[in-house]
Write a protein that holds these residues in place. Structure first.
Motif, PDB file in Angstrom:
ATOM      1  N   ASN A  42      -8.060 -24.153-124.896  1.00 12.59           N
ATOM      2  CA  ASN A  42      -9.140 -24.334-123.917  1.00 12.59           C
ATOM      3  C   ASN A  42     -10.399 -24.956-124.530  1.00 12.59           C
ATOM      4  N   VAL A  43     -10.186 -25.749-125.552  1.00 17.27           N
ATOM      5  CA  VAL A  43     -11.241 -26.592-126.121  1.00 17.27           C
ATOM      6  C   VAL A  43     -10.623 -27.978-126.305  1.00 17.27           C
ATOM      7  N   PRO A  44     -11.336 -29.039-125.922  1.00 19.31           N
ATOM      8  CA  PRO A  44     -10.766 -30.387-126.088  1.00 19.31           C
ATOM      9  C   PRO A  44     -10.519 -30.713-127.561  1.00 19.31           C
ATOM     10  N   ILE A 104     -19.454 -28.607-131.867  1.00 19.21           N
ATOM     11  CA  ILE A 104     -20.871 -28.243-131.955  1.00 19.21           C
ATOM     12  C   ILE A 104     -21.550 -28.970-133.114  1.00 19.21           C
ATOM     13  N   TYR A 132      -4.086 -19.119-131.848  1.00 21.89           N
ATOM     14  CA  TYR A 132      -4.912 -19.591-130.725  1.00 21.89           C
ATOM     15  C   TYR A 132      -6.397 -19.356-131.011  1.00 21.89           C
ATOM     16  N   ALA A 152     -21.971 -22.095-137.253  1.00 21.96           N
ATOM     17  CA  ALA A 152     -22.422 -22.680-135.984  1.00 21.96           C
ATOM     18  C   ALA A 152     -23.949 -22.699-135.937  1.00 21.96           C
ATOM     19  N   ARG A 162      -9.153 -22.345-131.803  1.00 22.07           N
ATOM     20  CA  ARG A 162     -10.273 -22.467-130.881  1.00 22.07           C
ATOM     21  C   ARG A 162     -11.614 -22.426-131.606  1.00 22.07           C
ATOM     22  N   ARG A 207     -14.887 -23.326-119.042  1.00 18.57           N
ATOM     23  CA  ARG A 207     -15.448 -23.340-120.404  1.00 18.57           C
ATOM     24  C   ARG A 207     -14.695 -24.366-121.216  1.00 18.57           C
ATOM     25  N   LEU A 208     -15.406 -25.005-122.128  1.00 19.22           N
ATOM     26  CA  LEU A 208     -14.769 -25.966-123.035  1.00 19.22           C
ATOM     27  C   LEU A 208     -15.176 -25.740-124.488  1.00 19.22           C
ATOM     28  N   LEU A 209     -16.042 -24.759-124.725  1.00 20.80           N
ATOM     29  CA  LEU A 209     -16.371 -24.389-126.100  1.00 20.80           C
ATOM     30  C   LEU A 209     -16.140 -22.889-126.264  1.00 20.80           C
ATOM     31  N   GLU A 210     -16.005 -22.458-127.510  1.00 22.18           N
ATOM     32  CA  GLU A 210     -15.727 -21.056-127.814  1.00 22.18           C
ATOM     33  C   GLU A 210     -17.073 -20.317-127.823  1.00 22.18           C
ATOM     34  N   PRO A 211     -17.150 -19.117-127.236  1.00 19.71           N
ATOM     35  CA  PRO A 211     -18.467 -18.515-126.997  1.00 19.71           C
ATOM     36  C   PRO A 211     -19.235 -18.037-128.229  1.00 19.71           C
ATOM     37  N   PHE A 212     -18.572 -17.527-129.261  1.00 19.28           N
ATOM     38  CA  PHE A 212     -19.341 -17.039-130.419  1.00 19.28           C
ATOM     39  C   PHE A 212     -20.015 -18.185-131.156  1.00 19.28           C
ATOM     40  N   THR A 213     -19.275 -19.272-131.352  1.00 19.02           N
ATOM     41  CA  THR A 213     -19.884 -20.436-132.007  1.00 19.02           C
ATOM     42  C   THR A 213     -20.990 -21.009-131.126  1.00 19.02           C
ATOM     43  N   LEU A 214     -20.750 -21.045-129.815  1.00 20.76           N
ATOM     44  CA  LEU A 214     -21.747 -21.607-128.899  1.00 20.76           C
ATOM     45  C   LEU A 214     -23.022 -20.759-128.874  1.00 20.76           C
ATOM     46  N   SER A 274     -14.135 -25.611-131.676  1.00 18.93           N
ATOM     47  CA  SER A 274     -15.475 -25.482-131.100  1.00 18.93           C
ATOM     48  C   SER A 274     -16.550 -25.801-132.140  1.00 18.93           C
ATOM     49  N   ILE A 292      -9.180 -16.470-122.839  1.00 20.70           N
ATOM     50  CA  ILE A 292      -8.511 -17.079-123.985  1.00 20.70           C
ATOM     51  C   ILE A 292      -7.281 -17.852-123.541  1.00 20.70           C
ATOM     52  N   ASP A 337     -15.810 -15.374-120.676  1.00 21.44           N
ATOM     53  CA  ASP A 337     -14.787 -16.052-121.462  1.00 21.44           C
ATOM     54  C   ASP A 337     -13.373 -15.688-121.039  1.00 21.44           C
TER      55      ASP A 337
END
Lengths: 453, 453
Positions: A215-217, A128, A116, A93, A120, B84-91, A124, B60, B58
């Motif tokens: 919970n990610v598109p 990104i 899951y 990332a 995710r 939220r729509l992205l995963e937090p660690f990658t973001l 993500s 899940i 976050d």
């Protein structure tokens, strides 16, 4: 011979390179092993060479094998650089922000993760990076991994593959659970989403029970690219059914052709065209303006492998057998004990020793450079000849480049081999399309749950 | 009143802000909800304001609560932006590359993760960001999360906290398993690491069996900063024992003081000085040059909450009770049914309704802006007065800012409130030190396993 068939090229990014002498090379920068700018430098060099992707081979343990072996080999291990010191999702990332085009591929095991979580993370990363993510699907047969996740023994082979099969299906459903156009974000109408385009997946299987939606598109690529490396029978079947890129270790053109036609021959029964899967053998490249200089590069880094570590590593590849009982300057004995690990990985190594009449010492020096993969040294034209013949003769769709020492081997490859491949019209001069999928010539996958309520 | 006591300020980053009308605000940019450059824009604004950290809360699962509730509320949910729509660690890893100073904090649950995985993700994020990571430790009481991880019911309260306790201990040991100076990388001596500084942790407990070591070196901060938000009894105990930052929802100065002294009073028995834990109540801020303009900002975004969603959300906060049976323009009835969720979260909401004599409609409009947190509107001086009094009177060490709509509310806060706090010498004008820990005034933790072989 030339058919101008375009090849795909990825590279395996291990910190100071795949060669166990790599970190000791005068040009290596092991002190930067947790410095994100080091990783950025290397991956930007690869992007300058228009490579398809950067691949981080992951493991969820500091070492391999049993705790016993870790204790026994503690001194040997301390003379090697770990294969990884950062976690791949965070690393990729971060790298996505300092690159624009190169694909970002990592391993995630189906044995000690939940679908899951993995669905995710990749979804993500794909958002990104604007569609550059790839997932190397593996199962875990490493005792050290088992010991970090509450188990005394690793999971049996059949169980692992059964779980992997179901894991992949659940991940696909989760990626498809929010349709591409589900979010309309209509401010005036106070409507953010269309409920008919967001799906519970309600998966119930032998290993997993997952309601969804994710919970990610849906990822920009639909599904991140699926990569696999299994060479066992169920591994090849799983690849034929689901993989889009296959990594493999093949030492000879004949072996490469046999593997290539074996895997591609299994695809028809899953209704898949053969060009929807790219087979990329690994290859360690030493390149210079003359063959003598290239060979000297190989010799220089080989001399940097500490003998205790070389022997430990060879023992590991052969299936945790004790090699100290044998003469290092004699041949590998005919009657080796049963391996504890992968039989197929061992066969590659034993075949190499027999074919080239190598002593144990010569064998560990050879293997130290390549982890069972093929090593090549030569001029840019010689390297390109080899690449071209494997692709034109049906042994490969391209290659996974294993730089022996970094950052220099990547600069050599990009500055010397890539221009020769481009001159022969065997490799791109500009990135095509916008996603990793586009670069690999892979179709955008259909949504598997879009008609399910 | 002023003591010039420096305060710490983080902010909760929900896509278009915490207010449920936020995404419909004319200045909101919900179409950029999966665009990494949107997140970069907002977090760089916060960094311009010298804020301590950005916090991603976050979960899940795509929704909260039972599957039934999700079905029942499907239409209401479609008018809200997901949190939220992205995963937090990658973001956060991506954001670390476009910022230099601001802390990067996210939630990870101890209920459906494994300690090795979480220890590794945070350690890696801490390296990549040069010491800016923080972990908001939570347990999962959300049915929708249970349903994504193979369970029909969520885990009971006592079990969850028992697992959380042990989870944190294992993560600490893993972070400490490779000592700061274990990697010497001596090329000439062929010695990469010192074996006596790399430790198996051999943890065996009620919930986990983990051998270690971690495959990421000790984080630059030693341990990423530990954040918690539990306000139940075991939640407060866990915080007093392990937390370094506590988030809390407190509506009044009196409640804030009571909570502050309660939590800090529990620390002595764990041998911890009270200033090793920072209590940051959440606050939603509407600021403008005049109070009238500030109030108008609040009214404007409140009017954008769709009634069906407002009612659904209020019902959720009160513990999944059916509110459609009551008069929306009457008060909240005295005899509400038993809540299904958190009692403490419900108490905050009920107290607010009683104290200000709000109708159900007024209550959901108020709550829509703050998820149970305090809302403030006023001039920069009025906001600063409030902040100053809470800090000087022992109700807070700073605040977790909840921007109601983004990116505008963050720009307002940074351009109007921050300069006023700086003028009063209550907030930094330049970042001090190099890590999140430095900015929060927290000590570098000792290595807990360094003397264990």
């Amino acid at each position: 011979m030339s058919t101008n068939k375009q090849m795909n090229l990825g590279f395996l990014f291990q910190i100071s390179g795949v060669h166990y002498g790599g970190w000791r090379h005068p040009t290596a920068q092991p002190d930067r092993a947790t410095d994100i700018n080091y990783y950025a430098d290397v991956v930007r060099t690869a992007e300058r060479g228009k490579l398809d992707f950067c691949f981080l081979a992951d493991s969820i343990a500091a070492y391999e094998g049993s705790a016993d072996k870790q204790d026994r080999s503690k001194d040997a291990l301390m003379s090697a650089e770990p294969k990884r010191l950062l976690e791949p999702f965070t690393l990729l990332a971060a790298l996505s922000m300092v690159t624009e085009h190169i694909g970002l591929v990592t391993t995630a095991t189906t044995t000690y993760n939940e679908p899951y979580t993995i669905a995710r993370l990749f979804a993500s990363l794909d958002h990104i990076s604007n569609g550059r993510a790839g997932w190397n699907v593996v199962t875990s047969a490493n005792l050290a991994e088992a010991h970090n996740f509450g188990r005394d023994e690793h999971v049996g082979h059949a169980d692992r593959y059964d779980r992997a099969d179901e894991f992949i299906d659940v991940v696909f459903k989760l990626w498809d659970s929010i349709e591409d156009n589900a979010y309309i974000r209509d401010k005036a109408g106070a409507r953010y989403a269309l409920s008919e385009k967001i799906h519970f997946i309600n998966h119930v299987g032998n290993h997993f029970k997952v309601r969804g939606p994710l919970n990610v598109p849906r990822p920009p690529q639909g599904h991140p690219v699926i990569v696999q490396a299994g060479s066992s029978h169920p591994g090849k079947e799983l690849a034929a059914r689901t993989a889009e890129v296959v990594f493999t270790a093949q030492q000879t053109l004949a072996d490469g052709k046999a593997f290539y036609s074996d895997v591609k021959g299994r695809m028809a029964k899953y209704g898949r065209p053969t060009d929807s899967l790219k087979i990329l053998p690994g290859v360690v490249v030493y390149v210079a303006e003359t063959e003598t200089e290239a060979k000297a590069k190989y010799d220089a880094v080989s001399s940097l492998v500490p003998p205790d570590f070389g022997l430990f590593m060879l023992s590991d590849l052969l299936g945790e057998i004790d090699l100290t009982q044998f003469d290092l300057d004699g041949p590998l004995p005919e009657d080796l004990p049963e391996p504890k690990g992968s039989q197929s990985r061992r066969d590659v190594v034993v075949d190499l020793a027999r074919r080239e009449n190598l002593t144990i010492r010569q064998l560990y020096q050879r293997i130290s450079g390549a982890s069972g993969h093929r090593s090549l040294w030569g001029t840019p034209a010689q390297i390109a000849d080899q690449f071209e013949s494997w692709v034109s003769e049906g042994a490969a769709d391209g290659f996974n480049i294993l730089p022996p020492y970094l950052p220099e081997s990547m600069m050599d490859f990009v500055d010397l081999v890539i221009p020769e491949l481009q001159r022969r019209r065997l490799f791109r001069t500009e990135y095509e399309g916008s996603s990793l999928r586009d670069r690999l010539g892979l179709a955008h996958p259909k949504n598997s749950v879009a008609n399910v309520s």
